[in-house]
Design a protein around this motif. Structure first.
Motif, PDB file in Angstrom:
ATOM      1  N   ILE A   1       0.001   9.158  -2.492  1.00 26.29           N
ATOM      2  CA  ILE A   1       0.052   7.787  -0.817  1.00 26.29           C
ATOM      3  C   ILE A   1      -0.618   8.846   0.143  1.00 26.29           C
ATOM      4  O   ILE A   1      -0.351   8.973   1.001  1.00 26.29           O
ATOM      5  CB  ILE A   1       2.241   8.967  -0.414  1.00 26.29           C
ATOM      6  CG1 ILE A   1       2.125  10.353  -0.960  1.00 26.29           C
ATOM      7  CG2 ILE A   1       2.732   7.767  -2.060  1.00 26.29           C
ATOM      8  CD1 ILE A   1       3.598  10.372  -0.416  1.00 26.29           C
ATOM      9  N   GLY A   2      -0.607  10.611  -0.368  1.00 24.85           N
ATOM     10  CA  GLY A   2      -2.046  11.335   0.822  1.00 24.85           C
ATOM     11  C   GLY A   2      -1.751  11.843   1.631  1.00 24.85           C
ATOM     12  O   GLY A   2      -2.115  12.773   2.364  1.00 24.85           O
ATOM     13  N   HIS A   3      -0.042  13.020   0.974  1.00 26.60           N
ATOM     14  CA  HIS A   3       0.202  14.110   1.738  1.00 26.60           C
ATOM     15  C   HIS A   3       1.408  14.169   0.831  1.00 26.60           C
ATOM     16  O   HIS A   3       2.101  13.905  -0.233  1.00 26.60           O
ATOM     17  CB  HIS A   3       0.989  13.911   3.700  1.00 26.60           C
ATOM     18  CG  HIS A   3       1.135  12.204   3.322  1.00 26.60           C
ATOM     19  ND1 HIS A   3       3.431  12.591   2.830  1.00 26.60           N
ATOM     20  CD2 HIS A   3       1.345  11.074   3.373  1.00 26.60           C
ATOM     21  CE1 HIS A   3       3.662  11.483   2.747  1.00 26.60           C
ATOM     22  NE2 HIS A   3       2.982  10.245   3.077  1.00 26.60           N
TER      23      HIS A   3
ATOM     24  N   GLY B   1       5.970   5.365   3.698  1.00 30.77           N
ATOM     25  CA  GLY B   1       6.381   6.213   4.805  1.00 30.77           C
ATOM     26  C   GLY B   1       5.842   7.895   5.215  1.00 30.77           C
ATOM     27  O   GLY B   1       4.918   7.850   3.433  1.00 30.77           O
ATOM     28  N   GLU B   2       5.812   8.207   5.648  1.00 28.69           N
ATOM     29  CA  GLU B   2       4.858   9.954   5.780  1.00 28.69           C
ATOM     30  C   GLU B   2       6.577  10.698   5.290  1.00 28.69           C
ATOM     31  O   GLU B   2       6.467  12.043   4.994  1.00 28.69           O
ATOM     32  CB  GLU B   2       5.272  10.300   7.036  1.00 28.69           C
ATOM     33  CG  GLU B   2       3.663   9.351   7.109  1.00 28.69           C
ATOM     34  CD  GLU B   2       3.001   9.811   8.829  1.00 28.69           C
ATOM     35  OE1 GLU B   2       3.912  10.500   9.547  1.00 28.69           O
ATOM     36  OE2 GLU B   2       1.886   9.164   9.401  1.00 28.69           O
TER      37      GLU B   2
ATOM     38  N   SER C   1       1.207  -1.401  -0.186  1.00 30.87           N
ATOM     39  CA  SER C   1      -0.055   0.140   0.005  1.00 30.87           C
ATOM     40  C   SER C   1       0.444   1.258   0.401  1.00 30.87           C
ATOM     41  O   SER C   1       1.809   0.749   0.512  1.00 30.87           O
ATOM     42  CB  SER C   1      -0.700  -0.082   1.228  1.00 30.87           C
ATOM     43  OG  SER C   1      -0.387   0.374   2.004  1.00 30.87           O
ATOM     44  N   ALA C   2       0.367   2.160   0.205  1.00 33.03           N
ATOM     45  CA  ALA C   2       0.789   3.563  -0.164  1.00 33.03           C
ATOM     46  C   ALA C   2       1.446   4.260   1.100  1.00 33.03           C
ATOM     47  O   ALA C   2       3.284   4.481   0.584  1.00 33.03           O
ATOM     48  CB  ALA C   2      -0.114   4.812  -0.840  1.00 33.03           C
ATOM     49  N   SER C   3       1.155   3.717   2.355  1.00 29.41           N
ATOM     50  CA  SER C   3       1.612   3.898   3.050  1.00 29.41           C
ATOM     51  C   SER C   3       3.010   2.877   3.430  1.00 29.41           C
ATOM     52  O   SER C   3       3.346   3.926   4.686  1.00 29.41           O
ATOM     53  CB  SER C   3       0.513   3.136   4.442  1.00 29.41           C
ATOM     54  OG  SER C   3       0.238   2.397   4.371  1.00 29.41           O
ATOM     55  N   ASP C   4       2.969   2.346   2.862  1.00 36.14           N
ATOM     56  CA  ASP C   4       4.517   1.420   3.030  1.00 36.14           C
ATOM     57  C   ASP C   4       5.661   1.905   3.118  1.00 36.14           C
ATOM     58  O   ASP C   4       6.604   1.631   3.504  1.00 36.14           O
ATOM     59  CB  ASP C   4       3.956   0.137   2.622  1.00 36.14           C
ATOM     60  CG  ASP C   4       3.576  -0.834   2.268  1.00 36.14           C
ATOM     61  OD1 ASP C   4       3.047  -0.781   4.102  1.00 36.14           O
ATOM     62  OD2 ASP C   4       2.918  -1.912   2.368  1.00 36.14           O
TER      63      ASP C   4
END
Length: 353
Positions: free
Chosen positions: A70-72, A47-48, A42-45
């Protein structure tokens, strides 16, 4: 890729704007990188805190597509396209080498480079080449698909590197086409059936059929089946199969044979031997889209070719009702087919040594 080009053309026909197509390409580049190249679940893998690099991210559309996926937000350095070069330089410095094995400082100061784009004239493919020229007279050519494009057309003689495509083509053209008591059976020479032509030819010859091959691909043959192609997104080898089927219908064969094969021959060289879905089941599409097939008997049974007994049973179910062929006769023909195919492959490999 072929499929991407076909998808773009189909989108244009459906009325998509240039802006929408461009956005779609940007999103596809990002999704392909994350889920197929990096193989993240998933895109969360990812990182931020992310810093992008590479020339691709100079494209604002790709950058924004990545952020949305990725949402950010992410950080794009002003030298994103040079990050790889800086990394290589820093790594080289960390090695504490006395000098470069490529260029001296003086040569680096005098280094010049120019590039130009040309079309190769080595053959009718006219490949698109990029020629890089350096100050010492050396050149580097990219984009070529054979030794001619690299400028080494005379470096490899035909005796050292035989033309196996021509050799196989001549062998297929010479396959036996003797008359048979059970009529004429047509085999299209396209997709997976091309490579398997000697296998099926031997089997059906032993069963008393006259095997009729559709012939080799040509512009004329391709045009025969264009009316029945359901979508531009299909690859060209699939599209031309329509022409091969039309050719067999015109030759008035008694039956056309094009089985559904989930698996290809297991050559023990990979983790699996699945056929491409198009290769495996395209006969289903042909049966549903070609009105001309209603004039001719079209057999497309689901068969398993890696177990002779299973293949024999499948062919028995397919041919017994109409032709009364006994299972024992089919088993003998199948065994002969495997022997013929093994000899065929041994000959091809020996020719390439």
């Amino acid at each position: 890729t072929v499929f991407m080009n076909s998808s773009v053309k189909q989108a244009q026909k459906d009325g998509a704007t240039v802006e929408d197509i461009s956005a779609g390409l940007s999103v596809s580049v990002v999704k392909n990188a994350i889920y197929k190249v990096i193989r993240a679940n998933s895109a969360s893998d990812l990182g931020e805190n992310i810093v992008t690099q590479g020339g691709t991210f100079l494209n604002d559309s790709v950058l924004r597509s990545f952020e949305l996926e990725i949402g950010h937000n992410v950080i794009r350095p002003q030298i994103a396209e040079l990050m790889g070069a800086f990394g290589a330089a820093l790594h080289a410095r960390s090695l504490n080498l006395p000098q470069s094995s490529i260029l001296t400082p003086d040569e680096l100061n005098r280094f010049t480079h120019t590039s130009k784009s040309v079309n190769c004239n080595g053959c009718t493919n006219r490949c698109f080449l990029t020629i890089n020229s350096f100050q010492n007279g050396e050149r580097y050519v990219s984009g070529y698909k054979c030794e001619r494009g690299a400028g080494n057309g005379d470096a490899v003689s035909s005796e050292v590197l035989p033309n196996l495509f021509h050799y196989k083509r001549e062998k297929i053209a010479g396959l036996s086409h003797i008359s048979g008591k059970r009529g004429r059976i047509g085999i299209p020479l396209a997709l997976g059936m091309y490579e398997m032509a000697p296998f099926w030819t031997e089997i059906f010859s032993k069963l008393g059929f006259e095997v009729v091959l559709s012939g080799f691909a040509s512009r004329k043959l391709s045009s025969k089946g264009q009316y029945s192609i359901p979508s531009d997104t299909a690859c060209y080898p699939a599209k031309i199969m329509h022409g091969h089927i039309e050719e067999l219908i015109e030759r008035e064969v008694d039956v056309i044979f094009y089985p559904c094969l989930t698996y290809n021959f297991d050559e023990k060289t990979g983790s699996n031997h699945y056929n491409c879905p198009v290769v495996a089941y395209y006969s289903e599409l042909l049966a549903g889209n070609m009105d001309s097939l209603k004039k001719t008997k079209f057999l497309y049974p689901y068969l398993f070719i890696n177990k002779p007994k299973e293949l024999a049973k499948g062919l028995y179910k397919c041919f017994f009702d109409d032709y009364g062929i006994k299972l024992t006769e089919i088993r003998r023909a199948v065994d002969a087919g495997y022997v013929a195919y093994d000899k065929w492959m041994q000959d091809i490999r020996a020719k390439g040594l």
